[in-house]
Scaffold this motif. Sequence first.
Motif, PDB file in Angstrom:
ATOM      1  N   GLN A  21      -9.328  20.971  -7.490  1.00 48.25           N
ATOM      2  CA  GLN A  21      -8.647  20.523  -8.711  1.00 48.25           C
ATOM      3  C   GLN A  21      -8.930  19.045  -8.971  1.00 48.25           C
ATOM      4  OE1 GLN A  21      -6.787  22.627 -10.739  1.00 48.25           O
ATOM      5  NE2 GLN A  21      -7.670  24.145  -9.352  1.00 48.25           N
ATOM      6  N   ALA A  22      -9.008  18.669 -10.242  1.00 48.60           N
ATOM      7  CA  ALA A  22      -9.278  17.273 -10.615  1.00 48.60           C
ATOM      8  C   ALA A  22      -8.222  16.333 -10.042  1.00 48.60           C
ATOM      9  CB  ALA A  22      -9.358  17.145 -12.130  1.00 48.60           C
ATOM     10  N   HIS A  23      -6.946  16.716 -10.086  1.00 46.86           N
ATOM     11  CA  HIS A  23      -5.889  15.840  -9.572  1.00 46.86           C
ATOM     12  C   HIS A  23      -6.015  15.644  -8.061  1.00 46.86           C
ATOM     13  CE1 HIS A  23      -4.080  19.924  -9.956  1.00 46.86           C
ATOM     14  NE2 HIS A  23      -3.740  19.693  -8.700  1.00 46.86           N
ATOM     15  N   THR A  24      -6.450  16.680  -7.350  1.00 49.14           N
ATOM     16  CA  THR A  24      -6.635  16.551  -5.900  1.00 49.14           C
ATOM     17  C   THR A  24      -7.848  15.686  -5.587  1.00 49.14           C
ATOM     18  OG1 THR A  24      -5.619  18.706  -5.528  1.00 49.14           O
ATOM     19  CG2 THR A  24      -6.944  17.811  -3.738  1.00 49.14           C
ATOM     20  N   LEU A  60       2.140  27.124  -2.207  1.00 48.50           N
ATOM     21  CA  LEU A  60       3.501  27.600  -1.983  1.00 48.50           C
ATOM     22  C   LEU A  60       4.459  26.483  -1.609  1.00 48.50           C
ATOM     23  CD1 LEU A  60       2.559  30.822   0.000  1.00 48.50           C
ATOM     24  CD2 LEU A  60       2.855  30.536  -2.484  1.00 48.50           C
ATOM     25  N   VAL A  61       4.001  25.546  -0.783  1.00 48.57           N
ATOM     26  CA  VAL A  61       4.810  24.398  -0.373  1.00 48.57           C
ATOM     27  C   VAL A  61       3.909  23.186  -0.324  1.00 48.57           C
ATOM     28  CG1 VAL A  61       6.215  23.363   1.465  1.00 48.57           C
ATOM     29  CG2 VAL A  61       6.341  25.835   1.052  1.00 48.57           C
ATOM     30  N   TYR A  62       4.384  22.086  -0.895  1.00 48.35           N
ATOM     31  CA  TYR A  62       3.675  20.814  -0.804  1.00 48.35           C
ATOM     32  C   TYR A  62       4.768  19.769  -0.643  1.00 48.35           C
ATOM     33  CZ  TYR A  62      -0.132  17.512  -1.560  1.00 48.35           C
ATOM     34  OH  TYR A  62      -1.082  16.530  -1.397  1.00 48.35           O
ATOM     35  N   ALA A  63       5.131  19.483   0.588  1.00 53.77           N
ATOM     36  CA  ALA A  63       6.259  18.612   0.893  1.00 53.77           C
ATOM     37  C   ALA A  63       5.762  17.318   1.526  1.00 53.77           C
ATOM     38  CB  ALA A  63       7.222  19.317   1.839  1.00 53.77           C
ATOM     39  N   VAL A  64       6.329  16.215   1.068  1.00 49.94           N
ATOM     40  CA  VAL A  64       5.964  14.894   1.570  1.00 49.94           C
ATOM     41  C   VAL A  64       7.201  14.276   2.221  1.00 49.94           C
ATOM     42  CG1 VAL A  64       5.066  12.615   0.955  1.00 49.94           C
ATOM     43  CG2 VAL A  64       4.305  14.650  -0.314  1.00 49.94           C
ATOM     44  N   ALA A 122       0.843  -1.205   0.000  1.00 53.69           N
ATOM     45  CA  ALA A 122       0.000   0.000   0.000  1.00 53.69           C
ATOM     46  C   ALA A 122       0.871   1.245   0.000  1.00 53.69           C
ATOM     47  CB  ALA A 122      -0.934  -0.007   1.201  1.00 53.69           C
ATOM     48  N   ALA A 123       1.984   1.225   0.731  1.00 56.17           N
ATOM     49  CA  ALA A 123       2.880   2.380   0.782  1.00 56.17           C
ATOM     50  C   ALA A 123       3.453   2.675  -0.602  1.00 56.17           C
ATOM     51  CB  ALA A 123       3.999   2.140   1.790  1.00 56.17           C
ATOM     52  N   GLN A 124       3.851   1.645  -1.316  1.00 58.98           N
ATOM     53  CA  GLN A 124       4.410   1.832  -2.659  1.00 58.98           C
ATOM     54  C   GLN A 124       3.353   2.403  -3.611  1.00 58.98           C
ATOM     55  OE1 GLN A 124       5.836  -1.715  -4.629  1.00 58.98           O
ATOM     56  NE2 GLN A 124       7.292  -0.502  -5.814  1.00 58.98           N
ATOM     57  N   GLN A 125       2.151   1.873  -3.546  1.00 60.22           N
ATOM     58  CA  GLN A 125       1.073   2.363  -4.397  1.00 60.22           C
ATOM     59  C   GLN A 125       0.687   3.794  -4.024  1.00 60.22           C
ATOM     60  OE1 GLN A 125      -2.050  -0.745  -5.318  1.00 60.22           O
ATOM     61  NE2 GLN A 125      -0.870  -1.778  -3.708  1.00 60.22           N
ATOM     62  N   VAL A 133       0.919   9.705  -5.080  1.00 60.31           N
ATOM     63  CA  VAL A 133       1.416  11.029  -4.685  1.00 60.31           C
ATOM     64  C   VAL A 133       2.249  11.629  -5.817  1.00 60.31           C
ATOM     65  CG1 VAL A 133       2.962  12.255  -3.099  1.00 60.31           C
ATOM     66  CG2 VAL A 133       1.343  10.579  -2.209  1.00 60.31           C
ATOM     67  N   ALA A 134       3.144  10.842  -6.412  1.00 61.73           N
ATOM     68  CA  ALA A 134       3.988  11.343  -7.500  1.00 61.73           C
ATOM     69  C   ALA A 134       3.144  11.843  -8.669  1.00 61.73           C
ATOM     70  CB  ALA A 134       4.955  10.255  -7.957  1.00 61.73           C
ATOM     71  N   GLN A 135       2.092  11.125  -8.996  1.00 64.80           N
ATOM     72  CA  GLN A 135       1.199  11.556 -10.077  1.00 64.80           C
ATOM     73  C   GLN A 135       0.474  12.849  -9.692  1.00 64.80           C
ATOM     74  OE1 GLN A 135      -1.480   8.290 -10.644  1.00 64.80           O
ATOM     75  NE2 GLN A 135       0.136   6.885 -11.295  1.00 64.80           N
ATOM     76  N   THR A 136       0.031  12.921  -8.469  1.00 63.09           N
ATOM     77  CA  THR A 136      -0.733  14.078  -8.000  1.00 63.09           C
ATOM     78  C   THR A 136       0.127  15.334  -7.963  1.00 63.09           C
ATOM     79  OG1 THR A 136      -2.107  12.594  -6.683  1.00 63.09           O
ATOM     80  CG2 THR A 136      -2.202  14.939  -6.133  1.00 63.09           C
ATOM     81  N   ILE A 137       1.362  15.197  -7.533  1.00 66.06           N
ATOM     82  CA  ILE A 137       2.250  16.353  -7.424  1.00 66.06           C
ATOM     83  C   ILE A 137       2.476  17.004  -8.789  1.00 66.06           C
ATOM     84  CG2 ILE A 137       4.661  16.996  -6.973  1.00 66.06           C
ATOM     85  CD1 ILE A 137       4.448  15.448  -4.369  1.00 66.06           C
ATOM     86  N   GLU A 138       2.446  16.227  -9.851  1.00 71.56           N
ATOM     87  CA  GLU A 138       2.588  16.823 -11.181  1.00 71.56           C
ATOM     88  C   GLU A 138       1.503  17.866 -11.418  1.00 71.56           C
ATOM     89  OE1 GLU A 138       5.206  16.623 -13.208  1.00 71.56           O
ATOM     90  OE2 GLU A 138       6.011  15.498 -11.508  1.00 71.56           O
TER      91      GLU A 138
END
Length: 109
Positions: free
Chosen positions: A72-75, A40-44, A18-21, A26-31
Amino acid sequence: MASGYALVVRFTLRDTSAAQQFDNLVAQTIEGIRTEPDTLVYAVHTPTDEPLTRVFYELYADRDAFLAHEDQAHTRHFLAAREEFLSNVDVTFLNELEALSKRPGTEQA
């Protein structure tokens, strides 16, 4: 004087799969988040010795910027898709008391 609108979100993930997925999601969403002018900041982060925990720090220009982010659609996709990976989520909204920014262009003489 306070500035921005901030929150910290702590996600506990079900297991390593689940962590990997979740990390892929998250990587897709950050785009998409990169295109939001008032995010201004979105840090994981992953806390040391807590491989199934993710901590997000989010800073927006103001509450309206946060609401625009949430719309937003991605969010919206992230918020719906994340549920299958989680065992717990904890959200803390923050009031700014003091701040220091060393981002380029913010230095004071």
